[in-house]
Design a protein around this motif. Sequence first.
Motif, short mmCIF file in Angstrom:
data_model
loop_
_atom_site.label_atom_id
_atom_site.label_comp_id
_atom_site.label_asym_id
_atom_site.label_seq_id
_atom_site.Cartn_x
_atom_site.Cartn_y
_atom_site.Cartn_z
N PRO A 132 55.67 54.55 38.35
CA PRO A 132 54.72 53.96 37.39
C PRO A 132 55.35 52.86 36.53
O PRO A 132 54.73 51.80 36.34
N GLN A 133 56.60 53.08 36.04
CA GLN A 133 57.15 52.04 35.14
C GLN A 133 57.42 50.73 35.90
O GLN A 133 57.33 49.65 35.32
N ALA A 134 57.73 50.81 37.19
CA ALA A 134 57.96 49.59 37.95
C ALA A 134 56.63 48.87 38.18
O ALA A 134 56.54 47.64 38.07
N ARG A 135 55.58 49.64 38.50
CA ARG A 135 54.28 49.00 38.74
C ARG A 135 53.74 48.38 37.45
O ARG A 135 53.15 47.30 37.47
N GLU A 136 53.99 49.04 36.34
CA GLU A 136 53.59 48.44 35.06
C GLU A 136 54.35 47.14 34.81
O GLU A 136 53.77 46.14 34.38
N ALA A 137 55.65 47.15 35.07
CA ALA A 137 56.46 45.95 34.83
C ALA A 137 56.03 44.79 35.72
O ALA A 137 56.02 43.63 35.30
N ILE A 138 55.65 45.11 36.95
CA ILE A 138 55.19 44.06 37.88
C ILE A 138 53.87 43.46 37.39
O ILE A 138 53.68 42.24 37.39
N ALA A 139 52.97 44.34 36.91
CA ALA A 139 51.68 43.86 36.38
C ALA A 139 51.91 42.99 35.13
O ALA A 139 51.31 41.92 34.98
N GLU A 140 52.80 43.44 34.27
CA GLU A 140 53.11 42.69 33.04
C GLU A 140 53.72 41.32 33.35
O GLU A 140 53.38 40.31 32.73
N HIS A 141 54.62 41.31 34.32
CA HIS A 141 55.27 40.06 34.74
C HIS A 141 54.22 39.08 35.29
O HIS A 141 54.27 37.87 34.99
N ALA A 142 53.24 39.59 36.03
CA ALA A 142 52.19 38.71 36.60
C ALA A 142 51.38 38.07 35.48
O ALA A 142 51.02 36.89 35.55
N GLU A 143 51.14 38.83 34.42
CA GLU A 143 50.37 38.27 33.31
C GLU A 143 51.24 37.31 32.49
O GLU A 143 50.80 36.22 32.11
N ARG A 144 52.51 37.71 32.26
CA ARG A 144 53.40 36.87 31.44
C ARG A 144 53.59 35.48 32.05
O ARG A 144 53.51 34.48 31.36
N GLN A 174 46.87 48.23 40.86
CA GLN A 174 46.73 47.17 41.86
C GLN A 174 48.07 46.71 42.41
O GLN A 174 48.17 45.64 43.01
N VAL A 175 49.11 47.50 42.17
CA VAL A 175 50.46 47.13 42.62
C VAL A 175 51.00 48.22 43.54
O VAL A 175 50.94 49.40 43.22
N LEU A 176 51.51 47.80 44.69
CA LEU A 176 52.14 48.72 45.64
C LEU A 176 53.59 48.30 45.83
O LEU A 176 53.86 47.11 46.05
N ILE A 177 54.51 49.25 45.73
CA ILE A 177 55.93 48.90 45.90
C ILE A 177 56.37 49.19 47.33
O ILE A 177 56.04 50.24 47.90
N ASP A 222 40.01 30.07 41.29
CA ASP A 222 38.62 30.61 41.24
C ASP A 222 38.23 31.31 42.53
O ASP A 222 38.36 30.74 43.62
N GLY A 223 37.75 32.50 42.41
CA GLY A 223 37.21 33.24 43.56
C GLY A 223 38.27 33.90 44.43
O GLY A 223 37.93 34.59 45.40
N MET A 224 39.55 33.69 44.13
CA MET A 224 40.60 34.18 45.04
C MET A 224 41.15 35.55 44.68
O MET A 224 41.81 36.19 45.51
N ALA A 225 40.89 36.03 43.45
CA ALA A 225 41.51 37.30 43.03
C ALA A 225 41.14 38.43 43.98
O ALA A 225 41.99 39.23 44.36
N GLU A 226 39.89 38.46 44.41
CA GLU A 226 39.48 39.61 45.23
C GLU A 226 39.89 39.50 46.69
O GLU A 226 39.79 40.46 47.43
N ARG A 227 40.37 38.30 47.11
CA ARG A 227 40.73 38.17 48.52
C ARG A 227 42.19 37.74 48.74
O ARG A 227 42.55 37.31 49.82
N THR A 228 43.00 37.82 47.70
CA THR A 228 44.41 37.42 47.88
C THR A 228 45.34 38.60 47.67
O THR A 228 45.22 39.32 46.67
N LEU A 229 46.27 38.77 48.58
CA LEU A 229 47.34 39.74 48.41
C LEU A 229 48.60 38.95 48.07
O LEU A 229 49.04 38.10 48.85
N THR A 230 49.16 39.20 46.88
CA THR A 230 50.35 38.47 46.44
C THR A 230 51.57 39.33 46.71
O THR A 230 51.68 40.45 46.20
N GLY A 284 47.12 43.16 44.46
CA GLY A 284 45.81 42.68 44.90
C GLY A 284 44.69 43.59 44.45
O GLY A 284 44.92 44.62 43.80
N ALA A 285 43.49 43.20 44.84
CA ALA A 285 42.30 44.00 44.50
C ALA A 285 42.47 45.40 45.13
O ALA A 285 43.16 45.54 46.15
N PRO A 286 41.84 46.43 44.51
CA PRO A 286 42.08 47.81 44.96
C PRO A 286 41.92 48.03 46.47
O PRO A 286 42.76 48.67 47.09
#
Length: 392
Positions: free
Chosen positions: A66-78, A88-91, A217-225, A245-247
């Motif tokens: 969990p702490q790694a997935r949180e850090a990855i999500a935070e890094h994406a926003e930062r 939405q993060v898979l390691i 625009d429009g790519m969040a639901e169809r992009t796997l980063t 990516g999206a769930p």
Amino acid sequence: MRIRAQRVAAFGTTIFAEINQLARQHGAVNLGQGAPDFDAPLPVLEAAIQAVRSQLNQYAPNIGLPQAREAIAEHAERFYGQRVSPEQVLITAGATEAMFAAILGLSDPEDEIIVFQPVYDSYVPNMRMAGVRPRYVNLYAPDWSFDPDELAAAFTPRTKAIIINTPHNPTGKCYLRRELEIIAELCLRHDVIAITDEVYEHILYDQTQHTRLATLDGMAERTLTISSLGKTFSATGWKVGWAIGAPELVESVNRAHQFITYSVATPLQAAAATALKLPDAYFEALRAEFQRKRDWLLGMLRKAGFRTFVPQGGYFIMADWRDVAPAHVQNDVQFAEWLIREVGVACIPPSAFYRAEDKHCAAHLARFAICKRDETLQAAAERLTALRTNSN
Ligand code: PMP
Ligand code: GLN
């Protein structure tokens, strides 16, 4: 008995393993494989040691700590303003496993996936193992741009996905926002998934900005980063990567991942959480250090007589060797062998990133790694500049 499966029969040894072996055999200074010869930052190493000592040594949850997935999500926003939840993060075991699990989890046999050529060497073998067909679109020197009409023509009713690697290996191209908009528009029009490989996201030169396709625009639901720790924290051997990516995208990738590795080295995931939370100053210093090394290596290659392409990001410089090598050297593989044996410097022949019928596109090129200590670059420089002096 026929031992080998058809699935792997056509695969050779990877070019990185081949060149490493030849370089060792001839004592060459190795600017081949993109692996730093300096260590990861101390706080990150200490976090891993601490994790090992804190009984974080059993299986992590299948989707990641969990702490790694949180850090990855935070890094994406930062860094990109990309708002994702840790769910939405898979390691994964590096970006390499993320890509394979993505191809397996998102496409069916006979589907097509579009790739840009030169193409990182694992994607197409991944597709072959999955029974998926690659469709190639070329990037053209000197700026490695693509022809939008050629890209549009590569989309067919069978297209399931497109893979974009930015910053790009081996060319150092960073896809411009304008180019990503063209890709996004085609993905939306043809209802196609985008899979991005952003492992060099923090290695950027000059004023280059990294644009994350998922934020268009429009790519969040169809992009796997996809990205990983290896390059950003000079720890390529850790093999901790992730897919965001999206769930439904991430859940599909995990259906494959759960039966490939199940989960990834727990203490290194804990260290990943520390690494990704390092202050901005760490990322700025990394960038400045790579800028200095890129500039130095560019200057050195030019002095040695190469014509160079200026990378905007990533670990590598592509160079044209035709003014440097003797006449008997006819292509990039011969050049790499000659350089190792006769000069004592290893590079990668970039035809490894092209399909058989397009290998000629890279016949005059060599790929040199920037991610080396100053002493290593200096040792390579001494050998390469002697080459110029000797040929005059
Ligand atoms: N993608 C690209 C474009 C790479 O250059 C590399 C290797 N350096 C990888 C993926 C592999 O990343 P990882 O080690 O995280 O699997
Ligand atoms: N990505 C690294 C490179 O391009 C190599 C990784 C590997 O050996 N598979 O040099």
